[in-house]
Design an enzyme around this catalytic site. Structure first.
Site, mmCIF file in Angstrom:
data_model
loop_
_atom_site.group_PDB
_atom_site.id
_atom_site.type_symbol
_atom_site.label_atom_id
_atom_site.label_comp_id
_atom_site.label_asym_id
_atom_site.label_seq_id
_atom_site.Cartn_x
_atom_site.Cartn_y
_atom_site.Cartn_z
ATOM 1 N N GLU A 550 39.635 25.177 36.118
ATOM 2 C CA GLU A 550 38.918 25.547 37.357
ATOM 3 C C GLU A 550 37.671 26.327 36.966
ATOM 4 O O GLU A 550 37.723 27.238 36.134
ATOM 5 C CB GLU A 550 39.795 26.392 38.273
ATOM 6 N N ASP A 670 43.177 24.130 48.641
ATOM 7 C CA ASP A 670 43.320 25.407 47.924
ATOM 8 C C ASP A 670 44.090 26.396 48.770
ATOM 9 O O ASP A 670 44.161 26.262 49.991
ATOM 10 C CB ASP A 670 41.900 25.941 47.635
ATOM 11 N N GLU A 727 48.945 28.424 41.108
ATOM 12 C CA GLU A 727 48.009 29.350 40.458
ATOM 13 C C GLU A 727 48.608 30.730 40.490
ATOM 14 O O GLU A 727 49.459 31.030 41.311
ATOM 15 C CB GLU A 727 46.631 29.316 41.151
HETATM 16 P P1 C2E Z 1 40.537 30.803 44.022
HETATM 17 O O1 C2E Z 1 39.839 29.533 44.184
HETATM 18 O O2 C2E Z 1 41.854 30.927 44.605
HETATM 19 O O3 C2E Z 1 40.537 31.148 42.524
HETATM 20 C C1 C2E Z 1 41.584 31.614 41.857
HETATM 21 C C2 C2E Z 1 41.494 33.068 41.699
HETATM 22 O O4 C2E Z 1 42.699 33.560 41.182
HETATM 23 C C3 C2E Z 1 40.412 33.476 40.673
HETATM 24 O O5 C2E Z 1 39.837 34.675 41.037
HETATM 25 C C4 C2E Z 1 41.249 33.699 39.410
HETATM 26 O O6 C2E Z 1 40.651 34.580 38.505
HETATM 27 C C5 C2E Z 1 42.505 34.277 39.993
HETATM 28 N N1 C2E Z 1 43.678 34.058 39.067
HETATM 29 C C6 C2E Z 1 43.959 32.962 38.342
HETATM 30 N N2 C2E Z 1 45.106 33.169 37.683
HETATM 31 C C7 C2E Z 1 45.545 34.392 38.004
HETATM 32 C C8 C2E Z 1 46.662 35.161 37.646
HETATM 33 O O7 C2E Z 1 47.553 34.763 36.848
HETATM 34 N N3 C2E Z 1 46.841 36.369 38.149
HETATM 35 C C9 C2E Z 1 45.885 36.870 39.026
HETATM 36 N N4 C2E Z 1 46.107 38.076 39.503
HETATM 37 N N5 C2E Z 1 44.802 36.181 39.396
HETATM 38 C C10 C2E Z 1 44.641 34.934 38.862
HETATM 39 P P2 C2E Z 1 38.302 34.851 41.049
HETATM 40 O O8 C2E Z 1 37.710 34.177 39.882
HETATM 41 O O9 C2E Z 1 38.042 36.288 41.219
HETATM 42 O O10 C2E Z 1 37.847 34.048 42.281
HETATM 43 C C11 C2E Z 1 38.147 34.460 43.500
HETATM 44 C C12 C2E Z 1 37.817 33.459 44.509
HETATM 45 O O11 C2E Z 1 36.410 33.272 44.566
HETATM 46 C C13 C2E Z 1 38.347 32.095 44.246
HETATM 47 O O12 C2E Z 1 39.641 31.969 44.636
HETATM 48 C C14 C2E Z 1 37.440 31.253 45.056
HETATM 49 O O13 C2E Z 1 37.874 31.201 46.390
HETATM 50 C C15 C2E Z 1 36.134 31.978 44.976
HETATM 51 N N6 C2E Z 1 35.290 31.362 43.958
HETATM 52 C C16 C2E Z 1 35.197 31.642 42.654
HETATM 53 N N7 C2E Z 1 34.275 30.873 42.103
HETATM 54 C C17 C2E Z 1 33.767 30.058 43.066
HETATM 55 C C18 C2E Z 1 32.800 29.040 43.124
HETATM 56 O O14 C2E Z 1 32.248 28.661 42.094
HETATM 57 N N8 C2E Z 1 32.562 28.419 44.285
HETATM 58 C C19 C2E Z 1 33.190 28.788 45.436
HETATM 59 N N9 C2E Z 1 32.941 28.166 46.544
HETATM 60 N N10 C2E Z 1 34.135 29.757 45.405
HETATM 61 C C20 C2E Z 1 34.411 30.386 44.247
HETATM 62 CA CA CA Z 2 43.515 30.431 45.288
HETATM 63 CA CA CA Z 3 40.248 27.535 43.668
#
Ligand code: C2E
Ligand code: CA
Ligand code: CA
Length: 773
Positions: A550, A670, A727
């Site tokens: 991802e 998602d 996830e």
């Molecule tokens: P998401 O799409 O649900 O992304 C997964 C989030 O869960 C990511 O946070 C990731 O770092 C976190 N995660 C993955 N594995 C674990 C784990 O084992 N434990 C915990 N505690 N967390 C885990 P992140 O990177 O902070 O992203 C947050 C949200 O931001 C994402 O949720 C997504 O909705 C949005 N996002 C991030 N990058 C993009 C992007 O490029 N485009 C768009 N539209 N949204 C984005």
């Molecule tokens: Ca998610």
């Molecule tokens: Ca996602």
């Protein structure tokens, strides 16, 4: 110049006309009278002159006769011839008495006085008028006016012939008071006789006293004119003079004078009468003007007062003008209806200026003024902002007219409570209750506001959010109140907290949001190096290999530091420029996919799309063009969409997603389990992967409830032919459970945190043979 009042003008006009008329009459009559008087005077003077001349002639004839009788008398001749003075004297005396002469005298041929009776001429003295004697010698007789001893005499002188001249006899009559009185009786005019020597008066007698006579003589040349007769008392006499004699260096004149005052005495009475009439006319004019003013001017004054009141915005007074003219009452009723119309129109204008057209509660501008006044009172009050939760959705789903009806009804409900009600913007209302409210009271009000609304077409169940500001501590002015209310309502909409108090943190968050917007826009425009794309591998539990990852965006801003995507992605969505972010993400992801490929790693990169991206028709062509540019096929990319985002226009979302699917892209739903969609709804979405939200996974190893949920979700997904990604996998126990339950993919810190592309390549190389469970 100050405007004259109508009453004054009317009065001046009428009085002026009357006075002018009276004056004209007086002047005309006066001039006519003077002309007439002048004519009369001229005529009577002429007559008098004739009469006078006639009577003097008669006297002369009489004198000549008398003198003739004396000089023809034989005895007298004899006495003269013998110089018998005694006889001469007695003859003169007798004769004189007989004809009433005043002077009888005898003068010798050599010009000396012989005798006179009365004895005025001294004996032997030379007679003072030798010219007269010469005339007697020449003509046998002479007649003249002479002055003797300060008396004027008319004298006749005849020579006493026997037959040669012996002496000269003189018969004289005094021109005295008796004579002029007699003349006055004849002419009916004051009569004056004056003797001038070298233009100086040396003798005068007059029927006037000395003073009057002087005046009459001095005014000889003045004419009668109406002005001097009317306005000056100087002219007392109209006089005419004619000459009786001009000989021996003396000029003898008769002056006939008419008393002017007497002449005009009749006219003065007339003048008085006309004056009285004019005075009466002026009084009449005053009365008429007063009457006229009652009828016309006073109503006009009252109408003018009314108009003034109207112009000052006072519409309370009405006017009734009883007993006035028809035109005035028409005017007054026109004024009254004009006043009513203006008032109604003004009320309408004021109402429109102060109220919102749709809801009829106060508009923002007016409530601002009202609130500012309220702030001045410095007593605390509560301001409640009321917003329809998801108002945009109501408009989208039920149409704008139903949305309007909702807002109208809600405003009506707000206005039914005690206090001030206003509409701020869009679906935002403001209520400032009159009394203090407890939280229970507020909850009760909220309940009433949320009663279902029947628009006639549909029944809409609405939810409202309420933002509470306790003034003046939360806001010190209307402007501040609006701004902060906006913040509170935004926040409560965003966080779905339906009743929210204002707090300092809210504002700080709001300000942070503002700076995030500014900074992010800057970054996208000119500092894209602040952005980074991290990758988190997804483990294929069936093969034990990592075949996808991802892509997660990172932003390290120079001013704000590290900003979580959770924060700025939502803000970019709300602020409407998420498309630009997504474009950057896709380009970077495709560039990185090429890097993975080059490193010998076949990896499908999952990109997160927001709802706006799904609706963006330019996105798919953009993706296709980039893939082509980097010579990659569709298997290198997949997409993740949060289900809640698609609710607004599901039909179009499905259409667009179908296009993605048709190109061969994998699509995942998602955060499954956090939104409010059902499985039935999922069935219609063209997706092939379901991503269980990390909140159910993080504690899966210990939490039974989560285990049940996740297990049944997996089963259900499989029944819909969907693969499942879990996830948030942080430990091997969870991984084992998921594997056991047939979950296809796992993603989480246990395998790898999101890392930069280079680290991800290294991780791949290192973990090629790792057995995860
Ligand atoms: P998401 O799409 O649900 O992304 C997964 C989030 O869960 C990511 O946070 C990731 O770092 C976190 N995660 C993955 N594995 C674990 C784990 O084992 N434990 C915990 N505690 N967390 C885990 P992140 O990177 O902070 O992203 C947050 C949200 O931001 C994402 O949720 C997504 O909705 C949005 N996002 C991030 N990058 C993009 C992007 O490029 N485009 C768009 N539209 N949204 C984005
Ligand atoms: Ca998610
Ligand atoms: Ca996602």
């Amino acid at each position: 110049m100050a405007a004259k009042s109508l009453t004054q003008s009317i009065f001046r006009l009428v009085a002026g006309v009357v006075l002018l008329t009276a004056l004209t009459i007086i002047i005309n009559v006066w001039m006519a009278a003077i002309n007439q008087a002048q004519e009369r005077l001229d005529r009577s003077l002429e007559v008098a002159q004739n009469v006078l001349e006639q009577s003097l002639n008669n006297r002369e004839k009489l004198l000549i006769n008398s003198a003739g009788v004396l000089t023809d008398d034989f005895g007298f001749k004899q006495a003269v011839a013998t110089a018998d003075v005694g006889t001469i004297e007695s003859a003169l005396l007798n004769h004189g008495e007989r004809i009433n002469a005043d002077l009888m005298a005898l003068i010798s041929l050599d010009g000396k006085n012989i005798t006179s009776s009365p004895p005025l001429l001294a004996v032997d003295e030379v007679f003072s008028y030798p010219e007269l004697l010469r005339s007697v010698f020449k003509n046998g007789g002479a007649s003249a006016l002479i002055l003797l001893h300060q008396e004027l005499y008319q004298v006749i002188m005849l020579s006493v012939d026997a037959p040669a001249p012996l002496a000269i006899a003189l018969v004289g009559f005094k021109l005295d008071d008796a004579l002029i009185t007699q003349l006055k009786n004849i002419s009916q005019l004051e009569t004056t006789i004056q003797v001038l020597e070298d233009n100086t008066s040396i003798f005068s007698i007059s029927t006037l006293n000395d003073k009057q006579m002087d005046v009459a003589i001095s005014q000889l040349n003045s004419t009668l004119d109406w002005f001097s007769s009317t306005f000056s008392s100087d002219v007392n006499f109209a006089s005419r003079q004619f000459q009786l004699a001009n000989e021996f260096g003396y000029q003898t004149n008769i002056i006939l004078s008419e008393d002017v005052d007497k002449l005009f005495s009749d006219f003065n009475a007339l003048q008085l009468t006309i004056g009285l009439i004019a005075f009466a006319a002026v009084l009449l004019a005053v009365w008429l003007a007063a009457l006229f003013s009652n009828k016309l001017a006073r109503p006009l004054v009252r109408l003018a007062e009314l108009a003034k009141n109207i112009s000052q915005g006072d519409y309370s007074k009405r006017i009734t003008l009883e007993g006035s003219t028809e035109e005035v009452s028409q005017l007054s009723s026109a004024f009254n209806s004009m006043q009513t119309n203006i008032r109604v129109r003004e009320e309408e204008i004021v109402f429109r200026a102060q109220h919102d057209i749709l809801t009829s509660v106060f508009n923002r501008y007016h409530i601002e003024t009202v609130l500012d006044e309220k702030f001045l009172l410095a007593s605390p009050f509560l301001a409640i902002g009321i917003n329809i939760f998801g108002f945009r959705d109501i408009n989208d789903i039920f149409g704008y007219s139903n949305g309007d009806l909702c807002l109208k009804e809600l405003a009506k409900r707000v206005a039914s409570f005690d206090g001030l009600a206003a509409r701020l913007t869009g679906g935002e209302l403001l209520w400032v209750p009159n009394q203090e409210l407890s939280l229970e009271d507020i909850a009760a009000v909220k309940k009433v506001l949320e009663l279902p609304i029947d628009t006639g077409e549909v029944v809409i169940n609405l939810k409202v959010v309420m933002g509470l500001l306790y003034c003046p501590s939360d806001a010190g002015s209307a402007e501040e109140l609006f701004r902060r209310m906006n913040i509170v309502l935004d926040e409560s909409q965003a966080t779905k907290q339906l009743t929210l108090n204002y707090s300092q943190q809210l504002e700080e968050r709001y300000l942070r949001r503002l700076s995030i917007i500014t900074e992010l826009k800057n970054t996208l425009k000119s500092a894209q190096h602040e952005l980074n794309l991290y990758y988190q591998p997804k483990l294929n539990l069936t093969t034990g290999k990592v075949t996808s990852a991802e892509a997660l965006i990172r932003w390290n801003n120079a001013r704000l530091g590290f900003v979580s995507p959770e924060d700025f992605i939502a803000i970019a969505e709300q602020a409407g420029f998420i498309e630009t972010v997504t474009q950057w993400v896709i380009r970077s992801a495709i560039e990185d996919a090429a890097k993975f490929k080059q490193a010998g790693i076949q990896l499908c990169i999952a990109i997160n799309l927001s709802a706006r991206d799904v609706m963006n028709t330019e996105l798919l062509p953009y993706v296709m063009a980039l893939l082509k540019e980097f010579q990659l096929d569709e298997s290198y990319l997949s997409f993740e969409i949060t289900e809640g985002d698609l609710v607004r226009d599901p039909q179009r979302a499905i259409e667009h997603l179908n296009e993605f699917r048709a190109k061969g892209f994998s699509l995942a739903i998602d955060d499954f389990g956090t939104g409010y969609s059902s499985m039935a709804y999922l069935k219609n979405l063209p997706i092939n992967i379901l991503k269980v939200d990390k909140s159910f996974v993080l504690n899966l190893n210990t939490n039974r409830g989560d285990q049940n949920i996740v297990q049944s979700v997996i089963k259900l997904a499989h029944s819909f032919n969907l693969s499942v990604v879990a996830e948030g996998v942080e430990n091997p126990e969870t991984l084992a459970l998921l594997s056991e339950w047939g979950c296809e993919y796992a993603q989480g810190y246990y395998m790898s945190k999101p890392v930069p592309v280079e680290d991800c390549i290294l991780w791949h190389l290192e973990n090629q043979n790792t057995k995860w469970c």
